[in-house]
Design an enzyme around this catalytic site. Sequence first.
Site, PDB file in Angstrom:
ATOM      1  N   HIS A 204      45.895  27.845  43.454  1.00  0.00           N
ATOM      2  CA  HIS A 204      44.998  27.710  42.290  1.00  0.00           C
ATOM      3  C   HIS A 204      43.595  28.216  42.627  1.00  0.00           C
ATOM      4  O   HIS A 204      42.617  27.751  42.049  1.00  0.00           O
ATOM      5  CB  HIS A 204      44.924  26.259  41.800  1.00  0.00           C
ATOM      6  CG  HIS A 204      46.267  25.604  41.673  1.00  0.00           C
ATOM      7  ND1 HIS A 204      47.048  25.710  40.548  1.00  0.00           N
ATOM      8  CD2 HIS A 204      46.991  24.872  42.569  1.00  0.00           C
ATOM      9  CE1 HIS A 204      48.191  25.044  40.733  1.00  0.00           C
ATOM     10  NE2 HIS A 204      48.179  24.542  41.967  1.00  0.00           N
TER      11      HIS A 204
ATOM     12  N   SER B 138      26.590  51.619  43.791  1.00  0.00           N
ATOM     13  CA  SER B 138      26.146  51.614  42.401  1.00  0.00           C
ATOM     14  C   SER B 138      25.156  52.751  42.207  1.00  0.00           C
ATOM     15  O   SER B 138      24.405  53.100  43.117  1.00  0.00           O
ATOM     16  CB  SER B 138      25.474  50.269  42.105  1.00  0.00           C
ATOM     17  OG  SER B 138      24.602  50.398  41.011  1.00  0.00           O
TER      18      SER B 138
ATOM     19  N   LYS C 297      24.311  47.907  46.786  1.00  0.00           N
ATOM     20  CA  LYS C 297      25.682  47.516  46.446  1.00  0.00           C
ATOM     21  C   LYS C 297      26.750  48.252  47.245  1.00  0.00           C
ATOM     22  O   LYS C 297      26.641  49.444  47.511  1.00  0.00           O
ATOM     23  CB  LYS C 297      25.941  47.792  44.960  1.00  0.00           C
ATOM     24  CG  LYS C 297      25.155  46.896  44.028  1.00  0.00           C
ATOM     25  CD  LYS C 297      25.806  45.549  43.852  1.00  0.00           C
ATOM     26  CE  LYS C 297      26.894  45.635  42.799  1.00  0.00           C
ATOM     27  NZ  LYS C 297      27.611  44.361  42.718  1.00  0.00           N
TER      28      LYS C 297
ATOM     29  N   GLU D 223      39.873  47.744  42.975  1.00  0.00           N
ATOM     30  CA  GLU D 223      39.876  47.461  41.533  1.00  0.00           C
ATOM     31  C   GLU D 223      40.764  48.468  40.807  1.00  0.00           C
ATOM     32  O   GLU D 223      41.517  48.110  39.892  1.00  0.00           O
ATOM     33  CB  GLU D 223      38.442  47.483  40.986  1.00  0.00           C
ATOM     34  CG  GLU D 223      37.638  46.291  41.500  1.00  0.00           C
ATOM     35  CD  GLU D 223      36.127  46.404  41.278  1.00  0.00           C
ATOM     36  OE1 GLU D 223      35.426  45.459  41.662  1.00  0.00           O
ATOM     37  OE2 GLU D 223      35.656  47.433  40.746  1.00  0.00           O
TER      38      GLU D 223
END
Length: 489
Positions: A155, A274, A280, A287
């Site tokens: 979970h 980024s 970043k 992804e």
Amino acid sequence: MSEKRSETVIRRDRFSGGPARGFMSSLQADERIFAADLAVDRAHTLMLVEQEILSESEAGAILGALETVEADGHSALPDGEDVHEAIESAVIGHIGPDGGKMHTARSRNDEVAACIRYQLRADIIDAIEATIALREGLIETARKHVETTMPGYTHLQPAQPITVAHYLLSYEATVARDTARLVDAYDRTNQSPLGGAAFAGTPFDIDRERTAELLGFDGVMRNSMDSSSARDFLAETTAALATHATTLSGLAEDLIIFANKGFVDLADAYSSTSSIMPQKKNPDTLELTRAVAGDATGALTGLLTTLKGLPRAYNRDLQRAHGHTFEAIDVVSEATLIAAGAVTTASWNDEILADAAGDGFSTATGIADLLAMAGLPFRTAHEVVADAAEAAESTDSKVTAANLDAAAQKVLGESLYEYVTAESIEDALDPHQSVVSRDSQGGPAPTAVTETLEKAVDELQIAENALVDRTSSLAAATEMRMTEVQQYV
Ligand code: ARG
């Protein structure tokens, strides 16, 4: 359609010459099966001459023309409804009307089915290879982290400590089944539909075993109607791809979360920055890998929806079926290789992982197990530990042997030390010791993981052998076919 294409030789002026021509044509998409069609044409022509349905000179002329068509490439084909028609037109263009004898005793229906199977099996081999590369990456990385303790989650909450090796091998085991599903799909794909003709066979004395052999198919499909119309091999392959893409999406998601927690650093080559925030480092490759499950599931849905309710036998809907599988297999294979690279090059931060391994009283189950092993009913042990956890939580501190003893006095009316030593409790509270204690088969203890690693390596070897068997039997068939062709040209 390219303007370069010359006039089609096959006369279809009455049909398909109007506004629907482009809509009906699959010629462009058929580039994927151009080489497959040449192989199928050669095998079929060889079988026809061996069966004395074609003369040697007719076969020689056709096989010679096919060499020219191959050298000129797909883009030089004349216009046509599809690659099969265009290649036949080109052959007729090179050698005259006798080129039309190539289409004796077959139909584009069994021809296209053979071409799709021929091409797809090579693509499945690439997909299997990619899953093997991923398994190698997982195994290699696991080997380095048999002792690296980390938190395990259910979970998405800290649950029980494990090791990085145990975690990685959990995915290796899933990917091993993904490989097996692809091998199964390969074996049912690699069956010859040739000779099914339109769907109802042919009066010519053909030899279906021979075309199958010349094309490296493992067998001949037993029913001509099924041969030309069945596409369940596409469904099965695409389902295996969608299943594997779903596996990849879970692995990618975990690594994204772990990178976010500082557990793992992705190599720069698998990260992105980024355009505005210079600090970043984003896990974009993961992804995108996660997103590929959408492509593959979309392809499966598109395919099954196209196939659903089609009457027997051939229907033109089928022209739009295999594209779904080809699209899925390309992107899933690529994502698998990317995942393999990301896993192999990532670095795991042992200290951060060890610190986090005890988060959320993750050794609680181990304490309950310890008490149960000492003779308490597991449910009672669970109650003692829950009571101690509650007490620790109220003071915002970690659970100690003293908390546990107090809980035991309350729940049992006895001291904990009637059952276990203080030392064994301290051990069970330690995340690494907790891992070491869980040495059941398949468990996270380094001893158990070492055994799992050996099994994984053995199974990987079996998968690699299966791949080599299949690849070399295809290569042998191609060599045999091309040697036979040389006898006539
Ligand atoms: N291009 C077609 C396909 O991909 C094969 C042609 C068979 N056409 C036909 N009208 N029977 O399915």
